[in-house]
Design a protein around this motif. Sequence first.
Motif, PDB file in Angstrom:
ATOM      1  N   MET A 136       0.818  -1.217   0.000  1.00  0.00           N
ATOM      2  CA  MET A 136       0.000   0.000   0.000  1.00  0.00           C
ATOM      3  C   MET A 136       0.853   1.269   0.000  1.00  0.00           C
ATOM      4  SD  MET A 136      -2.608  -1.637  -0.352  1.00  0.00           S
ATOM      5  CE  MET A 136      -3.336  -3.213   0.023  1.00  0.00           C
ATOM      6  N   MET A 137       1.937   1.258   0.770  1.00  0.00           N
ATOM      7  CA  MET A 137       2.821   2.426   0.747  1.00  0.00           C
ATOM      8  C   MET A 137       3.591   2.501  -0.562  1.00  0.00           C
ATOM      9  SD  MET A 137       2.704   4.800   2.923  1.00  0.00           S
ATOM     10  CE  MET A 137       4.197   5.653   2.456  1.00  0.00           C
ATOM     11  N   ASP A 138       3.879   1.354  -1.181  1.00  0.00           N
ATOM     12  CA  ASP A 138       4.505   1.368  -2.511  1.00  0.00           C
ATOM     13  C   ASP A 138       3.608   2.101  -3.500  1.00  0.00           C
ATOM     14  OD1 ASP A 138       6.594  -0.136  -1.525  1.00  0.00           O
ATOM     15  OD2 ASP A 138       5.852  -2.039  -2.313  1.00  0.00           O
ATOM     16  N   LEU A 139       2.296   1.817  -3.422  1.00  0.00           N
ATOM     17  CA  LEU A 139       1.349   2.484  -4.317  1.00  0.00           C
ATOM     18  C   LEU A 139       1.321   3.984  -4.044  1.00  0.00           C
ATOM     19  CD1 LEU A 139      -1.674  -0.019  -4.233  1.00  0.00           C
ATOM     20  CD2 LEU A 139       0.079   0.192  -5.999  1.00  0.00           C
ATOM     21  N   ASN A 140       1.310   4.357  -2.779  1.00  0.00           N
ATOM     22  CA  ASN A 140       1.246   5.777  -2.425  1.00  0.00           C
ATOM     23  C   ASN A 140       2.500   6.517  -2.875  1.00  0.00           C
ATOM     24  OD1 ASN A 140      -0.471   7.747  -0.679  1.00  0.00           O
ATOM     25  ND2 ASN A 140       1.615   8.081   0.019  1.00  0.00           N
ATOM     26  N   ILE A 141       3.665   5.937  -2.588  1.00  0.00           N
ATOM     27  CA  ILE A 141       4.930   6.583  -2.972  1.00  0.00           C
ATOM     28  C   ILE A 141       5.031   6.665  -4.494  1.00  0.00           C
ATOM     29  CG2 ILE A 141       7.450   6.315  -2.957  1.00  0.00           C
ATOM     30  CD1 ILE A 141       7.109   4.970  -0.178  1.00  0.00           C
ATOM     31  N   GLY A 142       4.708   5.554  -5.176  1.00  0.00           N
ATOM     32  CA  GLY A 142       4.789   5.545  -6.628  1.00  0.00           C
ATOM     33  C   GLY A 142       3.848   6.558  -7.260  1.00  0.00           C
ATOM     34  N   TRP A 143       2.637   6.663  -6.711  1.00  0.00           N
ATOM     35  CA  TRP A 143       1.627   7.537  -7.293  1.00  0.00           C
ATOM     36  C   TRP A 143       2.072   8.997  -7.288  1.00  0.00           C
ATOM     37  CZ3 TRP A 143      -2.101   7.259 -10.484  1.00  0.00           C
ATOM     38  CH2 TRP A 143      -3.078   8.242 -10.557  1.00  0.00           C
ATOM     39  N   PHE A 144       2.635   9.439  -6.167  1.00  0.00           N
ATOM     40  CA  PHE A 144       2.961  10.861  -6.030  1.00  0.00           C
ATOM     41  C   PHE A 144       4.318  11.232  -6.640  1.00  0.00           C
ATOM     42  CE2 PHE A 144      -0.474  10.495  -2.946  1.00  0.00           C
ATOM     43  CZ  PHE A 144      -1.222  11.608  -3.303  1.00  0.00           C
ATOM     44  N   ARG A 145       4.970  10.259  -7.289  1.00  0.00           N
ATOM     45  CA  ARG A 145       6.190  10.595  -8.045  1.00  0.00           C
ATOM     46  C   ARG A 145       5.868  11.387  -9.313  1.00  0.00           C
ATOM     47  NH1 ARG A 145       8.177   4.870  -7.456  1.00  0.00           N
ATOM     48  NH2 ARG A 145       9.738   4.879  -5.806  1.00  0.00           N
ATOM     49  N   GLN A 146       4.649  11.271  -9.810  1.00  0.00           N
ATOM     50  CA  GLN A 146       4.356  11.670 -11.185  1.00  0.00           C
ATOM     51  C   GLN A 146       4.302  13.173 -11.426  1.00  0.00           C
ATOM     52  OE1 GLN A 146       0.108  10.958 -12.514  1.00  0.00           O
ATOM     53  NE2 GLN A 146       0.113   9.839 -10.586  1.00  0.00           N
ATOM     54  N   ASN A 147       4.338  13.981 -10.355  1.00  0.00           N
ATOM     55  CA  ASN A 147       4.279  15.436 -10.545  1.00  0.00           C
ATOM     56  C   ASN A 147       5.397  16.096  -9.759  1.00  0.00           C
ATOM     57  OD1 ASN A 147       3.245  17.864 -11.565  1.00  0.00           O
ATOM     58  ND2 ASN A 147       1.803  18.111  -9.866  1.00  0.00           N
ATOM     59  N   GLY A 148       6.621  15.634 -10.021  1.00  0.00           N
ATOM     60  CA  GLY A 148       7.780  16.207  -9.345  1.00  0.00           C
ATOM     61  C   GLY A 148       7.800  15.924  -7.862  1.00  0.00           C
ATOM     62  N   ASN A 149       7.052  14.898  -7.410  1.00  0.00           N
ATOM     63  CA  ASN A 149       6.970  14.545  -5.988  1.00  0.00           C
ATOM     64  C   ASN A 149       6.594  15.757  -5.133  1.00  0.00           C
ATOM     65  OD1 ASN A 149       7.082  12.375  -4.144  1.00  0.00           O
ATOM     66  ND2 ASN A 149       9.034  13.110  -3.341  1.00  0.00           N
ATOM     67  N   CYS A 150       5.736  16.631  -5.685  1.00  0.00           N
ATOM     68  CA  CYS A 150       5.358  17.851  -4.966  1.00  0.00           C
ATOM     69  C   CYS A 150       4.201  17.631  -4.004  1.00  0.00           C
ATOM     70  CB  CYS A 150       5.011  18.956  -5.958  1.00  0.00           C
ATOM     71  SG  CYS A 150       3.400  18.735  -6.769  1.00  0.00           S
ATOM     72  N   GLY A 151       3.658  16.407  -3.967  1.00  0.00           N
ATOM     73  CA  GLY A 151       2.578  16.110  -3.031  1.00  0.00           C
ATOM     74  C   GLY A 151       1.187  16.318  -3.594  1.00  0.00           C
ATOM     75  N   TYR A 152       1.075  16.857  -4.807  1.00  0.00           N
ATOM     76  CA  TYR A 152      -0.215  17.091  -5.453  1.00  0.00           C
ATOM     77  C   TYR A 152      -0.216  16.441  -6.831  1.00  0.00           C
ATOM     78  CZ  TYR A 152      -1.448  20.550  -1.898  1.00  0.00           C
ATOM     79  OH  TYR A 152      -1.763  21.164  -0.705  1.00  0.00           O
ATOM     80  N   VAL A 153      -1.280  15.679  -7.138  1.00  0.00           N
ATOM     81  CA  VAL A 153      -1.453  15.062  -8.445  1.00  0.00           C
ATOM     82  C   VAL A 153      -2.839  15.429  -8.958  1.00  0.00           C
ATOM     83  CG1 VAL A 153      -1.776  12.872  -9.658  1.00  0.00           C
ATOM     84  CG2 VAL A 153       0.152  13.147  -8.096  1.00  0.00           C
ATOM     85  N   LEU A 154      -2.893  16.013 -10.142  1.00  0.00           N
ATOM     86  CA  LEU A 154      -4.158  16.426 -10.741  1.00  0.00           C
ATOM     87  C   LEU A 154      -5.004  15.194 -11.073  1.00  0.00           C
ATOM     88  CD1 LEU A 154      -5.686  18.976 -11.712  1.00  0.00           C
ATOM     89  CD2 LEU A 154      -4.661  18.592 -13.968  1.00  0.00           C
TER      90      LEU A 154
END
Length: 988
Positions: free
Chosen positions: A667-685
Amino acid sequence: GRSRFDSAGSRVSNGDCALAGAGDQPGSALPASPESSSSSSKEKGFSTSQQREGKSGIPRRSSIIKDGTKQKRERKKTVSFSSMPTEKKISSASDCINAMVEGSELKKIRSNSRVYHRYFLLDADMQSLRWEPSKKDSEKAKIDIKSIKEVRTGKNTDIFRSNGIYDQISEDCAFSIIYGENYESLDLVANSADIANIWVTGLRYLISYGKHTLDMIESTQDNMRTSWLSQMFSESDVDNLGHIPLCNAVQFIKDLNPGLKTNKIELKFKELHRSKEKTGTEVTKEEFIEVFHELCTRPEIYFLLVQFSSNKEFLDTKDLMMFLEAEQGMAHVTEEISLEIIHKYEPAKEGQEKGCLSIDGFTNYLTSPDCHIFDPEHKKVCQDMKQPLSHYFINSSHNTYLIEDQFRGPSDITGYIRALKMGCRSVELDVWDGPDNEPVIYTGHTMTSQIVFRSVIDIINKYAFFASEYPLILCLENHCSIKQQKVMVQHMKKILGDKLHTQSPNIEESYLPSPESLKGKILIKAKKLSSNFSGLEGDVTDEDEGAEMSQRVGKEGVEQQNSMTGKRFQLCKELSELVSICKSVQFKEFQVSFQLQKYWEVCSFNEVLASKYANENPGDFVNYNKRFLARVFPSPMRIDSSNMNPQDFWKCGCQIVAMNFQTPGLMMDLNIGWFRQNGNCGYVLRPAIMREEVSFFSANTKDTVPGVSPQLLHIKIISGQNFPKPKGSGAKGDVVDPYVYVEIHGIPADCAEQRTKTMHQNGDNPIFDESFEFQINLPELAMVRFVVLDDDYIGDEFIGQYTIPFECLQTGYRHVPLQSLTGENLAHASLFVHVAITNRRGGGKPHKRGLSVRKGKKSREYASMRTLWIKTIDEVFKNALQPIRDATDLRENMQNAVVSFKELCGLSPVANLMQCILAVSMRLVGPDNTPLVVLNLNDQYPTMELQGIVPEVLKKIVTAYDMMIQTIRTLVENTDSLYEKIVQCQKA
C-alpha cells in the motif's frame, strides 16, 4: 530440476519436449505462452499481491498442449545461456553460428494446428539449413541460405496468425524464415527465447555475408573491446610483466561492472586456471579479457545490438539514430545526438573517435538514467497547478507522529521529518493537555508515548517546504482545554508566522483556491466556530479517532463513527480564527452536502464508512469530491498501523487518503509511486472525468470508461540483474530462484496481474523473455508494479519492487531500478524490460482483435448518451450521436488499415510505423540494389510508387500502405467538422 503438475495432477517434466516419432507424425508440445502460463486477471484488488511480501502460493503451470507421443531420442545438447548459469553465454555471432552447426530441437508449425518436432542444424559449410527426421529426400529437407529473403521474429506470418494454437505459442520463442521467389515461410518455435535469438541472429548474419560470415566476424570481432581492455590491462601492468595479481584483476573487473560479486569473479579466474592446469595467482592479459568477456557481456543486449547494427558488432551513428527513433520513441534525432551518446557512454577511445558504440558502450547507455523507465519530464512539476484544491490528490499521512504501531508505539518528531521529506502535504497532530501547561501530541486512549506540541511545530516550520513549495495541511485533532488551546495558538503564530493562511474564504466563489495561489502557505484543518459567533469560546462537536480505536468497533464501524458525533468540547475563538478554508464538519449524506455544504468545509471519513459509500454510491462520491475535500483515515481496527489500499478511495476522487508512513509494504509502494508523477510535490491532478461538472463516472466500472480511449500496455520482461538474496533468508545460502510479477492497479476494470516462469539458481542475470498484455481503461488512474520474488518451497520471499504510474512509463527498452521493502534503492539490482503502448480497441488476443473489428459496424462499440428525461436536453444531445458514430468509424477504419499494413510488414500490432518501413525496406530493393518501390515525400502524405514488375507480396504491401494513407487522410479531413458538430450540441 523440480517437477510440475498439470491440472489433472499428472507429473510433467521441466526438461525439453521429446521429439515426435519418425515420419510426419505431428507433435504438440510447445513452450507455454504468457497468456496460458500466467495467472489470470483479477477484477478487484489482489488477494495474492497483498501477501506477496511474505508468500505467493502461485502454482507452477505446465504447457497447455501435451505431447501424446513422447519418445526419448539422444541428440546433441542444445545451446541455451539461460537454463544453467554455468553454461557459456552467447555473446558473439560466432557463438550463434557454432550453436547452429551443433543444432537445436525446434517445432515446425504448419496449417491446421499441426506441429512437427524436428532437429534443425546448419551445414558445416554454412550453405544450407537442414532438418530431420522427414519423409522428404535429405536433399529436399533443407533450405539454401542464399534463398532466404528475411528472418522474422514473433508470430507474424499468415500460418501463425491463422493457426488454432496461436494462443499457446510464446511470441518470444517464435520466428519465421521467409525464402524463395514466392516468399514461402518456414514457421518455427524454439524451446526458449534465447534459442530463438541464436537462430535469428545467426541466420541474419548468414544472409548478409554468406560463406564469408566467419571471415568477417573474425576480422572485426570485438576489435574495439579488445583494444580497450588491452590498454586498460597495460595501465595496470606498470612493470610491463605481462601479468597482474589476481586481486588486482578482480578489482579491475569489479570497478568496470560494480554489480558483479567479488567471489564470482575470483571463482571464474580460478576455474580458468584449473582448466589450463595453471598454478599461481597471476592473471595474463588474455585471461583477463576472456573472463571479462564471459562475465560482462549480457546476451540479451548483444542480440538487441545486432538487430540494429546491420549485422555488425557495433552501432554506428545511423544505427543508433534508428534505434533511438524506432524503439525509444525519441523525436528529432540527429547524428550529433548519436555522437553525444557515443562520447558519453563508449569506454573505448577508438569507438569515440570513429563514432561507434560497442557492446560495452551500448550496455552503459541502456543501464544509464537516460534509459530509465520513469519519464524524466515527471521528475519536475509538470501538471496544471492552478485548478481548485479539490481537483488534486494530496499526499497525506495518518498519525504522523508515530514511528511504530498506533496502540503502543513510540511517538517521535522524526515521523514528521520523514513524511515531509517524502513530499507529504497533509500531516496529523493529535493534541492533548500536557504537563506544565504545554500541549502534547499522542494518540489518545492508547499507550503511545508523548511529544511536546511546540517541538513538532518547530520541526514543521523547518521542513514544511523542504520537498515541495505547495500548501501544507495540518490536520489538527484538538482535545485540549481552553487554557492550553491558547498556548497552541501562541506557538503556531510565533513559530509559523506569515506561513499560516488565515484569510477568510470568499463566499462569492464556488471552489477552493489553487495550490499555485497557496504556495508557501500552511492551512489548518480543524473545528471552527460559526461566523456569527461573538463570544470568546463556544462548544463544537468532537472527532476523536483515538476514542474510536480504543473501543475496537468490529463490524459496525459506520454506526460507531455516527455515534461519536454527539460528543462536544469547548473551542477558543483564537484557535478557531486560524482555520480558514479547511473547516472540519460532520458528513451527513450526499444530497444534504450538495445543497448545504460550503466549499471550504472538509469532511473526514472512517475507512469503513468511505468503503460503504464507494461501493453503494460511487457516482455520488465522485461528484461530491469535485467541489469538496474528503479525508479518509484508516479503520480503528488497524492497531498494527497497517495500511488501507489508497486506490479504493482515489478511484472515488477522495483527495486526502491518510497513510501510515511508518508501515512499508504494497500500500505504501502504491502511495509513494503515485505521487512521483508530478515532481513529488505532493499534489497530483485528478483525471478530467473526475473534475468536469458535466461528466459522469462510476468508480466501480468493470468496463471501458465513457469518453476515455482504452490503452493496451505491452510489457516484455527480458532479464534481471544482480538480485540480492532476500533479507533474513538463510535456508538456501546464496542461491536465488527469481520470478517476476507484473501488477496493474487502478479501477476494478484495470486490476490484473501476470507472472513469469521461475529461473532456478540464477540471481545474477536471469533471462525471462516473457511478454504480457494489459488493457488499461482509465490510464490516468492506473499504476504498474514490478515485483521480484524468490521461489521457495516454504514461502516465496520478497526481493524487490518498483511502482510507477502508467502516465510516467517510457516506451522502448528500459531498465527498472528495484527498491527494498522499505523503499531504498537496491544497489545495481534492476529489471530489463521492453514497453509498448497502443490504442487498439476491443478485447481478445492480438491476432483476434485485428480481425474482429473488421466484421462491420455491428461489432463496434459506440458511445452512448444517458437519458436525463428532460426532453429539451435529450433532444439536443440526440443530434450528437451520429457525428460521434461517424468519428468512431473513421478512427476504427484508420486503426484497422494500420494493423493490416503492420501484418503485411511481418510485425505485430505493437509495432510503430517507423519499424514497419524499416522492416520492408530490405524487400524493396532488387538483386542489383535497384529500388523496386520508391517513397515519394513531395506530397503531404508520402506515397509508395512501384518501379516496374514486382513480386505479388510487394504489391500487397503497397496496396495496404495506400489504403492506410487514404484512411488517415480521410480522418484528418473530417475530424474538424465532426468535432464542431459535437461542440455545437454541447453549447446548445
